[in-house]
Design a protein around this motif. Structure first.
Motif, PDB file in Angstrom:
ATOM      1  N   PRO A   1      11.741  80.492  83.854  1.00 34.20           N
ATOM      2  CA  PRO A   1      12.028  80.880  82.593  1.00 34.20           C
ATOM      3  C   PRO A   1      13.464  80.536  82.191  1.00 34.20           C
ATOM      4  CG  PRO A   1      10.764  82.487  83.807  1.00 34.20           C
ATOM      5  CD  PRO A   1      11.328  81.636  84.762  1.00 34.20           C
ATOM      6  N   GLY A   2      13.770  80.231  81.019  1.00 39.50           N
ATOM      7  CA  GLY A   2      15.019  79.947  80.516  1.00 39.50           C
ATOM      8  C   GLY A   2      16.218  80.853  80.976  1.00 39.50           C
ATOM      9  N   PHE A   3      17.082  80.563  81.652  1.00 38.36           N
ATOM     10  CA  PHE A   3      18.023  81.474  82.093  1.00 38.36           C
ATOM     11  C   PHE A   3      19.195  81.892  80.893  1.00 38.36           C
ATOM     12  CE2 PHE A   3      19.173  82.130  86.698  1.00 38.36           C
ATOM     13  CZ  PHE A   3      18.029  81.933  87.199  1.00 38.36           C
ATOM     14  N   THR A   4      19.365  82.955  80.364  1.00 37.27           N
ATOM     15  CA  THR A   4      20.027  83.429  79.247  1.00 37.27           C
ATOM     16  C   THR A   4      21.208  84.166  79.737  1.00 37.27           C
ATOM     17  OG1 THR A   4      18.183  83.400  77.705  1.00 37.27           O
ATOM     18  CG2 THR A   4      20.232  84.929  77.214  1.00 37.27           C
ATOM     19  N   ASP A   5      22.550  83.973  79.170  1.00 35.07           N
ATOM     20  CA  ASP A   5      23.746  84.535  79.582  1.00 35.07           C
ATOM     21  C   ASP A   5      23.911  85.774  78.473  1.00 35.07           C
ATOM     22  OD1 ASP A   5      26.354  85.462  79.991  1.00 35.07           O
ATOM     23  OD2 ASP A   5      26.982  83.716  80.402  1.00 35.07           O
ATOM     24  N   ALA A   6      23.550  86.913  79.001  1.00 31.30           N
ATOM     25  CA  ALA A   6      23.534  88.228  78.143  1.00 31.30           C
ATOM     26  C   ALA A   6      24.757  88.842  77.476  1.00 31.30           C
ATOM     27  CB  ALA A   6      22.591  89.128  78.669  1.00 31.30           C
ATOM     28  N   HIS A   7      25.895  87.964  78.094  1.00 29.60           N
ATOM     29  CA  HIS A   7      27.116  88.432  77.652  1.00 29.60           C
ATOM     30  C   HIS A   7      28.157  87.162  77.786  1.00 29.60           C
ATOM     31  CE1 HIS A   7      30.579  91.570  76.757  1.00 29.60           C
ATOM     32  NE2 HIS A   7      31.120  90.506  76.830  1.00 29.60           N
ATOM     33  N   ALA A   8      28.500  86.551  76.723  1.00 27.64           N
ATOM     34  CA  ALA A   8      29.630  85.595  76.895  1.00 27.64           C
ATOM     35  C   ALA A   8      30.204  85.183  75.377  1.00 27.64           C
ATOM     36  CB  ALA A   8      28.914  84.218  77.353  1.00 27.64           C
ATOM     37  N   HIS A   9      31.199  84.314  75.327  1.00 28.29           N
ATOM     38  CA  HIS A   9      31.749  84.065  74.178  1.00 28.29           C
ATOM     39  C   HIS A   9      31.822  82.817  74.032  1.00 28.29           C
ATOM     40  CE1 HIS A   9      33.321  88.340  74.518  1.00 28.29           C
ATOM     41  NE2 HIS A   9      33.344  88.064  75.894  1.00 28.29           N
ATOM     42  N   LEU A  10      30.950  82.309  73.181  1.00 28.30           N
ATOM     43  CA  LEU A  10      30.836  80.660  73.005  1.00 28.30           C
ATOM     44  C   LEU A  10      32.071  80.146  72.672  1.00 28.30           C
ATOM     45  CD1 LEU A  10      29.014  78.227  73.171  1.00 28.30           C
ATOM     46  CD2 LEU A  10      28.220  78.967  70.887  1.00 28.30           C
ATOM     47  N   ILE A  11      32.697  80.636  71.757  1.00 27.76           N
ATOM     48  CA  ILE A  11      33.774  79.743  71.310  1.00 27.76           C
ATOM     49  C   ILE A  11      34.884  79.864  72.083  1.00 27.76           C
ATOM     50  CG2 ILE A  11      35.095  81.674  70.036  1.00 27.76           C
ATOM     51  CD1 ILE A  11      35.832  79.830  67.707  1.00 27.76           C
ATOM     52  N   GLY A  12      35.069  80.604  73.050  1.00 25.28           N
ATOM     53  CA  GLY A  12      36.030  80.763  74.050  1.00 25.28           C
ATOM     54  C   GLY A  12      35.978  79.893  75.057  1.00 25.28           C
ATOM     55  N   ILE A  13      34.550  79.600  75.172  1.00 28.46           N
ATOM     56  CA  ILE A  13      34.130  78.568  76.283  1.00 28.46           C
ATOM     57  C   ILE A  13      34.477  77.337  76.055  1.00 28.46           C
ATOM     58  CG2 ILE A  13      32.029  77.819  77.578  1.00 28.46           C
ATOM     59  CD1 ILE A  13      30.680  80.667  77.123  1.00 28.46           C
TER      60      ILE A  13
END
Ligand SMILES: [Zn+2]
Length: 557
Positions: free
Chosen positions: A93-105
């Motif tokens: 099943p798709g892996f979801t990162d439950a805490h990240a900062h997209l713009i920072g990445i």
């Protein structure tokens, strides 16, 4: 027509299962328009369910799973079915990162990055090189350093930077985003060099003559960061776009995107409408953009806006985490209180009234206890699905309260293996019993969602999965006080990033397992994370990432 019969049977079941959701597949089945089915097969497919644990193929139509089937027979019509051969790889099943900062990445790929810097000497020489392209007086901003393991055994200082940059302001954010080092030129321009006092929730480290030494923590960072020219809308758009591309290429299908500002909402929406946002997003907004979470504006079929992020304290590394007892290695401080005791319940009541899910950052045991106390006092329960972000250090008597109250612990396994190098010094051995205690939390009934906190950490599903099950560093080492009994089984670890992440986003009916009726989000790696030897987890390679039925990334493309 053996196989098609099976497909239609499961399709019919799917239509019943998902009454109330738009199963266009069911509608298509009623007339004679040709089906557009995609069938994934030819590898191990983990469903994330107890029964069946694996299936041989998955049939997808219009972004949804319409059935799972036994091995395919030859009897399918070529114009109706697209076959995707997994080539022996393993689908989850798709892996979801439950805490990240997209713009920072994304920004990490675009700005001056100090990631991987191995000493103060190297940091200084990288700054010196970077300054060659800067005009006199121009601000140099970078981020990503972390002093763990540095030979100098300390954080960098203004004096280190002054040696190569007496005039250009230099501002370098620590990887955790909770501290920075600035040179004297920047400290003076920000007006904190020789002016005392710390704002609520912040600290300026001071030395001889009360002059700032360069390290600035949490809320005290604002005047310094104001010297950095703000990113243009075009730069932000680029950062969101690149961050999402990086993420799907690592095997993530989704992200719970933390601390989004109000400018981010329209950018993500327009990127998605242009087909440039391959990642599924669940956004948690800054406090001053809570109207977006309340009104759920700027949503699309793969973007949801219904959470708000709050901070009770800072981070452990910079001694900003709020502790019940003082730091073991700095008895004069117990950390930083970003949100005071009285404001927290007021903000909780407001969010509850507005139907906004709260994602509350708490690292220290006192910060965590304050959330538990306020939640209990207000009589809130599991239906709100509020989340404690990090839940890093808990007093042992508070561990069971998380599950009892129905709060979700949103934890980052890689933090443990990074932090456990300095956590024994900060906390002492006793308090480590309740630190990064994901197994104890699960055993006491709490839902634990797993994330990476990238760009603070790398943001790799494999590193997070490995850290959760091994609880050793990437070289396979651990140390005193690491509590190996807090390691998870492979099945438990998989849930962190799939079904538990889905639950934490109110999406367990749509995501988290591979079964008829759910959205078709899949992660494919080249090996079996549930059975390979522990050390081999880190050698796995992403093969394919599927979001809403679409292959958004594929190795070699
Ligand atoms: Zn974070």
């Amino acid at each position: 027509m053996k196989w098609f019969a099976a497909a239609f049977l499961t399709l019919a079941l799917a239509a019943c299962d998902t009454a109330g959701t738009e199963t266009e597949a069911a509608a298509a089945g009623q007339d004679d328009t040709p089906r557009q089915l995609t069938v994934f097969s030819g590898g191990t497919i983990y469903t994330g369910l107890d029964d069946p644990k694996t299936v041989d193929s998955v049939i997808v139509e219009n972004g949804r799973i319409v059935g799972t089937a036994p091995p395919l027979s030859e009897d399918w019509s070529e114009d109706e079915v697209t076959l995707v051969d997994l080539g022996g790889a393993v689908m989850y099943p798709g892996f979801t990162d439950a805490h990240a900062h997209l713009i920072g990445i994304g920004q990490r790929e675009l700005i001056f990055s100090l990631e991987g810097t191995a000493s103060i000497a190297e940091l200084v020489s990288r700054v010196e090189t970077e300054l060659k392209d800067k005009a006199p007086g121009e601000v140099l901003f970078g981020s990503g350093w972390i002093e763990t393991g540095w030979p100098e055994g300390r954080m960098p200082s203004a004096a280190d930077l002054d040696a190569v940059s007496p005039d250009n302001p230099v501002i370098l954010m620590r990887a955790d985003g909770h501290a920075l080092v600035a040179n004297t030129a920047a400290l003076k321009l920000a007006d904190i060099y020789d002016i005392g006092g710390n704002p609520q929730g912040g600290r300026v480290e001071r030395g001889e003559g009360m002059k700032a030494t360069g390290i600035v923590i949490d809320n005290s960072m604002y005047p310094v960061l104001q010297l950095v020219p703000p990113a243009t809308e075009e730069q932000e758009r680029e950062a969101y776009k690149i961050g999402a591309q990086v993420y799907v290429s690592r095997g993530w299908t989704g992200m719970h995107n933390m601390n989004v500002d109000r400018y981010g909402a329209p950018i993500m929406k327009s990127l998605d409408e242009e087909g440039l946002m391959p990642l599924r997003l669940y956004n948690a907004y800054d406090e001053n953009a809570d109207d977006i979470a309340r009104e759920r504006s700027y949503e699309t079929d793969t973007i949801r806006n219904r959470a708000m992020k709050l901070f009770v304290d800072g981070a452990l590394g910079s001694r900003g985490a709020l502790l019940i007892e003082p730091y073991s290695d700095r008895p004069d401080t117990s950390g930083v209180e970003i949100l005071d005791l009285y404001t927290l319940p007021v903000l909780m009541q407001k969010a509850e009234k507005e139907g906004v899910q709260l994602a509350i950052h708490a690292i220290g045991d006192l910060a965590n206890r304050r959330i538990l106390d306020a939640y209990e006092e207000l009589g809130y329960g599991p239906d709100l699905r509020w989340r404690i972000e990090h839940a890093q250090v808990l007093a042992s008597e508070d561990i069971a309260r998380v599950g009892e109250l129905g709060l979700i612990a949103s934890m980052q396994p890689s933090h443990a293996i990074g932090d456990l190098k300095f956590a024994p010094a900060r906390l002492g051995m006793d308090r480590l019993g309740g630190a990064y205690a994901w197994k104890s939390l699960i055993d006491s009934g709490a839902i634990v969602a797993g994330g990476s906190d990238a760009p603070v950490e790398v943001g790799s599903p494999l590193i997070e999965f490995y850290a959760a099950v091994a609880r050793k560093d990437l070289e396979g080492n651990s140390g005193e006080g690491w509590h190996p009994e807090e390691a998870l089984s492979r099945e438990e670890a998989l849930k962190l990033f799939t079904s538990n992440a889905a639950y934490a986003a109110f999406m367990e009916d749509e995501l988290g397992t591979i079964e008829a009726g759910k959205l078709a989000d899949f992660t494919v790696f080249d090996r079996d994370l549930l059975t390979v030897p522990e050390a081999e987890i880190l050698d796995a390679q992403p093969v394919m990432t599927v979001v809403q039925g679409e292959i958004v990334w594929r190795a070699g493309d």
